[in-house]
Design an enzyme around this catalytic site. Structure first.
Site, PDB file in Angstrom:
ATOM      1  N   LYS A 229       0.959  -1.086   0.039  1.00  0.00           N
ATOM      2  CA  LYS A 229      -0.102   0.060   0.016  1.00  0.00           C
ATOM      3  C   LYS A 229       0.970   1.314  -0.019  1.00  0.00           C
ATOM      4  CE  LYS A 229      -1.566   1.497   3.928  1.00  0.00           C
ATOM      5  NZ  LYS A 229      -1.480   3.083   4.185  1.00  0.00           N
ATOM      6  N   ASN A 230       2.126   1.146   0.778  1.00  0.00           N
ATOM      7  CA  ASN A 230       2.647   2.470   1.026  1.00  0.00           C
ATOM      8  C   ASN A 230       3.647   2.793  -0.126  1.00  0.00           C
ATOM      9  OD1 ASN A 230       1.219   2.779   3.221  1.00  0.00           O
ATOM     10  ND2 ASN A 230       2.567   2.083   4.685  1.00  0.00           N
TER      11      ASN A 230
ATOM     12  N   ARG B 296      -4.034  10.367   2.943  1.00  0.00           N
ATOM     13  CA  ARG B 296      -2.889  11.154   3.324  1.00  0.00           C
ATOM     14  C   ARG B 296      -2.097  11.493   1.982  1.00  0.00           C
ATOM     15  NH1 ARG B 296      -1.375  12.967   7.741  1.00  0.00           N
ATOM     16  NH2 ARG B 296       0.507  13.073   7.174  1.00  0.00           N
TER      17      ARG B 296
ATOM     18  N   CYS C 159      -4.870   7.403   9.018  1.00  0.00           N
ATOM     19  CA  CYS C 159      -5.386   7.075  10.312  1.00  0.00           C
ATOM     20  C   CYS C 159      -5.111   8.010  11.611  1.00  0.00           C
ATOM     21  CB  CYS C 159      -4.206   5.771  10.525  1.00  0.00           C
ATOM     22  SG  CYS C 159      -4.811   4.330   9.886  1.00  0.00           S
TER      23      CYS C 159
ATOM     24  N   ARG D 151      -0.144  13.890  12.991  1.00  0.00           N
ATOM     25  CA  ARG D 151       0.018  13.783  11.382  1.00  0.00           C
ATOM     26  C   ARG D 151       0.417  15.084  10.840  1.00  0.00           C
ATOM     27  NH1 ARG D 151      -1.576   8.547   9.931  1.00  0.00           N
ATOM     28  NH2 ARG D 151       0.139   8.464   8.524  1.00  0.00           N
TER      29      ARG D 151
ATOM     30  N   ASP E  75       4.353   0.221  12.247  1.00  0.00           N
ATOM     31  CA  ASP E  75       2.917  -0.410  11.503  1.00  0.00           C
ATOM     32  C   ASP E  75       3.078  -1.852  12.055  1.00  0.00           C
ATOM     33  OD1 ASP E  75       3.860   1.150   8.581  1.00  0.00           O
ATOM     34  OD2 ASP E  75       2.793   1.804  10.333  1.00  0.00           O
TER      35      ASP E  75
ATOM     36  N   VAL F  21       7.795   6.339  16.937  1.00  0.00           N
ATOM     37  CA  VAL F  21       7.454   6.963  15.679  1.00  0.00           C
ATOM     38  C   VAL F  21       6.103   8.065  15.979  1.00  0.00           C
ATOM     39  CG1 VAL F  21       6.979   6.999  13.257  1.00  0.00           C
ATOM     40  CG2 VAL F  21       8.484   5.206  14.289  1.00  0.00           C
TER      41      VAL F  21
ATOM     42  N   ARG G 290      -8.809  -0.614   3.615  1.00  0.00           N
ATOM     43  CA  ARG G 290      -7.840   0.530   3.250  1.00  0.00           C
ATOM     44  C   ARG G 290      -6.567  -0.026   2.790  1.00  0.00           C
ATOM     45  NH1 ARG G 290      -6.465   4.872   6.766  1.00  0.00           N
ATOM     46  NH2 ARG G 290      -5.254   5.429   5.062  1.00  0.00           N
TER      47      ARG G 290
HETATM   48  C1  EPZ Z   1       3.989   6.646   6.380  1.00  0.00           C
HETATM   49  O1  EPZ Z   1       3.547   7.766   6.914  1.00  0.00           O
HETATM   50  C2  EPZ Z   1       3.189   5.424   6.305  1.00  0.00           C
HETATM   51  N1  EPZ Z   1       2.009   5.853   5.684  1.00  0.00           N
HETATM   52  C3  EPZ Z   1       2.663   4.998   7.717  1.00  0.00           C
HETATM   53  O2  EPZ Z   1       1.911   3.732   7.557  1.00  0.00           O
HETATM   54  C4  EPZ Z   1       4.047   4.402   8.449  1.00  0.00           C
HETATM   55  O3  EPZ Z   1       3.644   4.169   9.692  1.00  0.00           O
HETATM   56  C5  EPZ Z   1       4.876   5.734   8.523  1.00  0.00           C
HETATM   57  O4  EPZ Z   1       5.421   6.131   7.155  1.00  0.00           O
HETATM   58  C6  EPZ Z   1       6.082   5.538   9.217  1.00  0.00           C
HETATM   59  O5  EPZ Z   1       6.824   4.308   8.609  1.00  0.00           O
HETATM   60  C7  EPZ Z   1       1.991   5.928   4.160  1.00  0.00           C
HETATM   61  O6  EPZ Z   1       3.084   5.771   3.622  1.00  0.00           O
HETATM   62  C8  EPZ Z   1       0.799   6.229   3.495  1.00  0.00           C
HETATM   63  P1  EPZ Z   1       6.151   9.788   8.659  1.00  0.00           P
HETATM   64  P2  EPZ Z   1       3.947   9.204   7.133  1.00  0.00           P
HETATM   65  O7  EPZ Z   1       6.136  11.003   7.932  1.00  0.00           O
HETATM   66  O8  EPZ Z   1       4.864   9.406   5.920  1.00  0.00           O
HETATM   67  C9  EPZ Z   1       6.364  13.172  12.098  1.00  0.00           C
HETATM   68  C10 EPZ Z   1       0.093   2.178   7.996  1.00  0.00           C
HETATM   69  O9  EPZ Z   1      -0.336   1.785   8.643  1.00  0.00           O
HETATM   70  N2  EPZ Z   1       6.259  14.208  10.988  1.00  0.00           N
HETATM   71  O10 EPZ Z   1       7.240   9.056   8.251  1.00  0.00           O
HETATM   72  O11 EPZ Z   1       2.672  10.083   7.420  1.00  0.00           O
HETATM   73  C11 EPZ Z   1       4.857  12.196  12.219  1.00  0.00           C
HETATM   74  O12 EPZ Z   1       4.172  13.158  13.052  1.00  0.00           O
HETATM   75  C12 EPZ Z   1       0.480   3.873   7.779  1.00  0.00           C
HETATM   76  O13 EPZ Z   1       0.292   1.836   6.489  1.00  0.00           O
HETATM   77  C13 EPZ Z   1       6.143  15.533  11.344  1.00  0.00           C
HETATM   78  O14 EPZ Z   1       6.177  15.848  12.556  1.00  0.00           O
HETATM   79  O15 EPZ Z   1       4.987   9.099   8.408  1.00  0.00           O
HETATM   80  C14 EPZ Z   1       5.740  11.113  12.877  1.00  0.00           C
HETATM   81  O16 EPZ Z   1       5.814  11.360  14.277  1.00  0.00           O
HETATM   82  C15 EPZ Z   1       0.330   4.476   9.260  1.00  0.00           C
HETATM   83  N3  EPZ Z   1       6.026  16.541  10.311  1.00  0.00           N
HETATM   84  C16 EPZ Z   1       6.824  10.726  12.428  1.00  0.00           C
HETATM   85  O17 EPZ Z   1       7.149  12.175  11.802  1.00  0.00           O
HETATM   86  C17 EPZ Z   1       5.838  16.189   8.797  1.00  0.00           C
HETATM   87  O18 EPZ Z   1       5.810  17.083   8.145  1.00  0.00           O
HETATM   88  C18 EPZ Z   1       7.073  10.018  11.012  1.00  0.00           C
HETATM   89  O19 EPZ Z   1       6.014  10.165  10.191  1.00  0.00           O
HETATM   90  C19 EPZ Z   1       5.773  14.523   8.687  1.00  0.00           C
HETATM   91  C20 EPZ Z   1       6.081  13.716   9.772  1.00  0.00           C
END
Ligand code: EPZ
Length: 459
Positions: free
Chosen positions: A44-45, A117, A141, A146, A331, A353, A439
């Protein structure tokens, strides 16, 4: 923005309808081990991001291994709003033709708002193609705030102008997009993808420090390289991207879904079962396999998949810290926690995370689990992952005899963990708000049926 439960439920049932889910509620009769084989297709990702990457090409792209999940359907609908013709000539194959990309009406974009997202990743490609991008409120989610500050800061670094309005975010790049030196405060997957999808067509070289390096990111880089991009990887999480004038369509088979594979492995452990996950590969699951083995699970890496089974006897407690790749993926922790509720002793999961990804455990406690969430995290002498200020920790004491309950799916991985818990429990459970699970888990109902699960759709 706090969504009311009703709007979440509306989104979930829409998500379920997108992939033909018969009902949003299921009644499960637990206590039977899951035994059999499941097929896991594209991640998915990665798939959803590779679809967005097709926007950058001047010719059609072909994506293979595409799962029938609602997040893919949402991105397909959003691409359609911008004039990308998406067809599916064969099962699991998408042809994406971006030759007639055009501006979209805000009402069409807004209709898809809140569902995912992924729209945030349209920014770079739309700026390159149309000179502007309009991003509605994002979905996804509820496992934390986020935020998208890293994304907006990166786009500004390329020279984009970000205007927040009541409609959402309007981004323009009147002077075009220029290569930039960007360092992420945290190796964010989404922000890394934002930079990659913008830098490949920017003028000049972009240096990205503290980048995410998940296998799905590597697969997206492979997609972009096939299109004509020039991307250099350094061993220290630094990525260099040389902007190019033109990109063409790609043909690509998506990497398998590690999160789905790990979810089925945890299901085998929690239900005392034996599941062959076809499509799963060892290199991308190494850290998960270490933890799976330490808990007491057995696995066998085969030619076309991995067999996961509970060998009988007690499971062992573990301490796990979620982390960015190559650490233990955030995840993976939710389904694993259900298996840890069956281990003999005290396990700890440090969720480093996301700041709010352990709320799903309250429903597991209603089913008889013994899980205490420490909102401010826990100190631990054996920490490997640097402590983050917003992290939380779950202390799971087992083994607990799970019993049936009525539970409501809160998020994608939490929802799958409820299915596992209901299947492991003695007695009957109802799981509602199922659409959220569709999803990210292709054909999960049919797969459960194939594994011998005893359930029926509730009215
Ligand atoms: C991706 O989300 C995945 N989703 C998530 O999978 C996964 O858990 C996550 O990466 C971490 O591996 C998709 O790819 C669609 P991040 P993403 O930006 O990109 C903070 C699932 O179950 N952050 O790596 O949104 C954020 O709050 C989903 O398949 C900021 O602060 O994750 C978090 O604490 C859930 N500011 C950390 O970074 C930003 O601008 C990691 O988020 C962006 C992120």
């Amino acid at each position: 923005m706090a969504d009311s439960a009703s709007s979440l439920t509306k989104d979930a049932s829409k998500a379920g309808e997108r992939v033909g889910l018969k009902s949003d509620k299921i009644t499960i009769h637990g206590g039977k081990p899951l035994r059999g084989t499941v097929d896991v297709r594209g991640a998915k990702n990665l798939v959803t991001k590779a679809m967005v990457a097709a926007l950058l090409g001047e010719s059609p792209s072909v994506l293979q291994g595409v799962p029938m999940i609602s997040d893919v359907k949402i991105v397909r609908d959003m691409l359609g709003v911008y004039g990308v013709r998406v067809s599916s000539p064969d099962d699991g194959v998408l042809v994406l033709d971006p030759t007639n990309v055009e501006r979209a009406h805000f009402t069409e974009i807004d209709a898809l708002a809140g569902a995912s997202r992924i729209p945030i990743l349209f920014c770079g490609p739309l700026l390159h193609r149309l000179g502007e991008a309009l991003i509605p409120d994002l979905g996804g989610c509820r496992i934390g705030d986020r935020p998208i500050d890293f994304h907006m800061d990166a786009l500004r670094a390329f020279g984009a102008i970000v205007d927040k309005s009541y409609e959402g975010i309007r981004i323009t790049a009147p002077d075009g997009l220029k290569g930039a030196n960007i360092e992420l405060p945290y190796p964010s997957v989404g922000a890394t993808e934002q930079v990659l999808l913008t830098a490949v067509r920017a003028e000049g070289v972009t240096e990205l420090k503290n980048a995410a390096i998940e296998p799905e990111i590597m697969d997206l880089i492979a997609v972009l390289q096939k299109m004509g991009a020039i991307i250099w990887l350094e061993p220290n999480r630094t990525i260099f991207i040389e902007g190019v004038e033109h990109l063409e369509g790609y043909t690509h088979r998506a990497i398998f879904d590690r999160n789905e594979a790990a979810s089925w492995a945890s299901a085998a452990l929690a239900t005392g079962g034996d599941i062959v996950v076809k499509g799963a590969r060892q290199p991308e699951l190494m850290t998960f396999l270490n933890v799976f083995r330490k808990v007491g699970g057995k696995f066998d890496v085969q030619e076309d998949g991995i067999r996961f089974w509970h060998p009988g006897g007690p499971l062992s407690p573990v301490q796990v810290e979620t982390d960015v790749h190559p650490g233990f993926m955030t995840d993976w922790q939710q389904p694993l926690i259900v298996a840890l509720s069956q281990a003999e002793g005290v396990s700890v999961v440090h969720e480093t995370v996301y700041e709010n990804r352990l709320g799903f455990t309250s429903a597991l406690n209603e089913m008889g689990a013994d899980i205490v969430v420490h909102q401010d995290g826990l100190e631990s002498v054996t920490r490997r992952v640097p402590r983050r200020k917003l992290e939380q920790a779950a202390v799971i004491t087992g083994p607990s005899k799970l019993h049936g309950a009525d539970v409501h799916v809160p998020d994608l991985r939490g929802g799958f963990s409820y299915l596992i818990a209901a299947l492991a429990a003695e007695g009957t459970s109802t799981v509602s708000n199922l659409g959220i699970i569709s999803r990210g888990y292709e054909g999960f109902v049919e797969k459960l049926e194939g594994l011998g699960a005893d359930f029926e759709f509730a009215g």
